[in-house]
Design an enzyme around this catalytic site. Structure first.
Site, PDB file in Angstrom:
ATOM      1  N   SER A  76     -10.304  -0.662   6.555  1.00  0.00           N
ATOM      2  CA  SER A  76      -9.645  -0.418   5.266  1.00  0.00           C
ATOM      3  C   SER A  76      -8.916  -1.618   4.677  1.00  0.00           C
ATOM      4  O   SER A  76      -8.475  -1.552   3.533  1.00  0.00           O
ATOM      5  CB  SER A  76      -8.654   0.740   5.397  1.00  0.00           C
ATOM      6  OG  SER A  76      -9.332   1.972   5.274  1.00  0.00           O
ATOM      7  N   LYS A 100       0.851  -1.193   0.000  1.00  0.00           N
ATOM      8  CA  LYS A 100       0.000   0.000   0.000  1.00  0.00           C
ATOM      9  C   LYS A 100       0.886   1.241   0.000  1.00  0.00           C
ATOM     10  O   LYS A 100       1.908   1.291   0.698  1.00  0.00           O
ATOM     11  CB  LYS A 100      -0.908  -0.013   1.236  1.00  0.00           C
ATOM     12  CG  LYS A 100      -1.982   1.066   1.246  1.00  0.00           C
ATOM     13  CD  LYS A 100      -2.913   0.898   2.450  1.00  0.00           C
ATOM     14  CE  LYS A 100      -4.051   1.917   2.446  1.00  0.00           C
ATOM     15  NZ  LYS A 100      -4.962   1.738   3.607  1.00  0.00           N
ATOM     16  N   SER A 134      -9.994   1.762   2.366  1.00  0.00           N
ATOM     17  CA  SER A 134      -9.076   2.529   1.572  1.00  0.00           C
ATOM     18  C   SER A 134      -8.023   1.702   0.829  1.00  0.00           C
ATOM     19  O   SER A 134      -7.481   2.171  -0.172  1.00  0.00           O
ATOM     20  CB  SER A 134      -8.351   3.543   2.459  1.00  0.00           C
ATOM     21  OG  SER A 134      -7.509   2.890   3.382  1.00  0.00           O
TER      22      SER A 134
END
Lengths: 105, 475
Positions: free
Chosen positions: B174, B75, B150
């Site tokens: 997320s 990420k 997210s």
């Protein structure tokens, strides 16, 4: 005397402008209006907890029962100064460079 | 395509080279990334160089580590030395971190092969990747739908077979919500199990790094690698659970509670509730005992979260001031420079949360908002504690619905926040939880079942997740 959120939280344009100043955000007039509406709506949903009677309930800041962590005070390696300054928008003589801070001429 | 466990075994035994594994995955990325946009940045050269190092170790007879040659997507809020790390925000434009996050170091040391930095909602604030400054990620199973967020890019990267493993971060769901939307496994470990050093902070009392994988065992493999104490993160705990890979134990005799407040309420799609009930029946068939259980204060989780997370974010994001890294927009004095930089660099949702958090922490309101929300956290922890006196694990849906269409929730911020309603309580309590794919909805999109466990209950959580996975999920 702490302020209490009421059932009808209402965030005004001047509230938004004050908070934007605290948060260092240069908002457009359109953004000020939008945030006044949206913050009012979002905080309105939070009234379900502001009306709970939680006197005597302790706050939780860390979810696990851990205490402060100490270590020996020894010299170690840190980030390289030149490498860190190379990432800055502006640097001079080994320091970050910023526009004037006080009102001096 | 092989699992991470199969790839690592093949590379360690010399049956496959890490380079051939990396080349195969980079080719898949090259052919489909244009349609998916899982990545902000693909690090092909660095991946091949790391793969060659792994192969050289194998050739020398050294142990290349448990992730030998396994591609891993990261990420883009995890710091990678010399590789752009953007948080999908313009405000970090041009920044090259001078160090690696601890989890990145651990992946490299275990022989893993980072292939790129994945897209996210800006600063991990959102549930669809629609808040990325670089455009959304598309759901690989249906490009008209969001991948969740997210960590949408990390979930999509595994679903699109760009990498068998990826890392995300989970502040209110997320990891688990995008895992559910993309039909993969996603794990939020116990707070403190994984070091956050080098994870760009959003809400520090909630943030936790965790794995995505196609299977429960692959997720266990990666979590075993990244967990462990780190003196660089004072919230990391001394002795996290280890050896999460299949221990051979089954679920016979386990007590499983189905959380009514997260399952039997308005807003949970009937087909999602039905899938959770089928998962519960599958566990019963394997010898577990299932009952419904009430965790009453869960209903206050969303309100508490949307005070605590923005409050902490408003403080954490104060560091983006145009002085030390990233974007600067000039101004006559430092106040004007700070304000103009932040206005130009942050997107609408980030500004909204900074405003909300700054308001909640401003003079006179602190106790009524942040303080009250932290007291609600205590209530939630107490309710879970009493539930875990009677149950080993809890079950619920991961998300109220399957993946929604682009634009469906962008007009009303609160409707987007509601997609985290089932996942937030675990962050507030600091407990582990994971999403396991189980069946599909009438739209053909995957449904995720959430397994919740008490603090440091990862071993039993993985055991139950494995049992759910083995049951399939077909209606």
């Amino acid at each position: 005397m702490p302020k209490q959120p009421t059932e009808q939280v209402s965030i005004t344009r001047s509230d938004v402008e004050h908070v934007a100043m605290l948060a260092r955000l240069a908002l457009t007039p359109e953004e000020v209006g939008e945030f006044a509406e949206q913050l009012t709506a979002i905080l309105g949903h939070a009234t379900d907890i502001s009306s709970l009677d939680l006197v005597g309930v302790p706050t939780t800041a860390h979810p696990l029962p851990v205490t402060n962590v100490l270590r020996e005070d020894v010299i170690g390696t840190s980030l390289d100064r030149d490498e860190v300054l190379a990432a800055a928008p502006s640097a001079e003589e080994g320091r970050f460079r910023v526009p004037r801070i006080m009102g001096e001429a | 395509m092989s699992s991470a466990i199969e790839i690592a075994a093949a590379v360690r035994s010399g049956a496959r080279t890490a380079r051939s594994v990396a080349e195969e995955h980079l080719a898949t990325i090259a052919s489909s990334e244009g349609e998916i946009h899982a990545f902000n940045h693909v690090t092909a050269d660095a991946a091949l160089a790391q793969a060659d190092e792994v192969d050289a170790k194998v050739a020398r007879g050294e142990d290349p580590g448990p992730l030998a040659g396994v591609p891993v997507a990261l990420k883009d809020n995890l710091c990678t030395r010399g590789v752009p790390t953007t948080c999908s925000s313009r405000i970090l434009d041009g920044w090259l971190p001078p160090y690696n996050a601890t989890v990145v170091e651990r992946v490299l040391a275990a022989g893993g092969v980072p292939v790129g930095k994945t897209n996210l909602d800006e600063f991990a604030m959102g549930s669809s990747t629609e808040n990325s400054a670089f455009g959304p990620t598309l759901n690989p199973l249906d490009p008209s739908r969001v991948p969740g967020g997210s960590s949408g890019g990390s979930a999509a990267a595994v679903a699109a077979r760009f990498a068998p493993l990826s890392l995300g971060s989970d502040t209110g769901g997320s990891i688990r919500q995008p895992a559910s939307f993309c039909g993969v496994v996603g794990v939020k470990p116990t707070y403190g199990v994984v070091s956050r050093y080098g994870l760009i902070a959003f809400a520090s009392s909630l943030d936790q790094i965790g794995p995505f994988a196609a299977t429960v065992d692959d997720a266990a493999l990666l979590l075993d690698v990244i967990s462990g104490h780190d003196r660089m993160d004072s919230t990391s705990i001394a002795t996290p659970p280890t050896a999460l890979l299949n221990d051979g134990a089954d679920v016979a005799g386990l007590r499983v509670g189905l959380v009514t407040e997260l399952t039997d309420v308005e807003g949970i799609a009937p087909e999602v509730r039905a899938a959770v009930e089928r998962a519960a029946s599958a566990l019963e068939a394997q010898g577990a005992r299932v009952e419904r259980i009430s965790v009453p204060s869960c209903i206050y989780g969303l309100s508490a979260y949307y005070l605590i997370a923005p409050a902490e974010a408003s403080s954490n994001l104060a560091r983006y001031d145009g002085v030390r890294y990233g974007l600067r927009v000039d101004g006559d004095d430092v106040y004007e420079m700070n304000s103009a930089t932040r206005d130009a660099g942050f997107g609408a949702e980030v500004k909204r949360r900074i405003m909300l958090g700054t308001y909640a922490l401003s003079a006179g309101f602190y106790d009524a908002y942040y303080g009250q929300a932290q007291r609600v956290r205590t209530l939630i922890i107490r309710d879970f504690a009493s539930a875990y006196e009677r149950f080993d694990v809890l079950l619920s849906p991961t998300t109220p619905t399957t993946a929604f269409k682009f634009g469906a929730k962008t007009e009303d911020p609160f409707s987007m926040y509601l997609s985290d309603i089932c996942t937030i309580a675990s962050n507030l309590a600091g407990h582990p939880a994971m999403s396991v794919p189980f069946g599909v909805g009438s739209d053909g999109m995957p449904i995720g079942v959430q397994v919740l466990a008490p603090a440091l209950g990862e071993p039993v959580m993985f055991r139950v997740a494995r049992a759910i996975e083995s049951a399939g999920g077909a209606a």
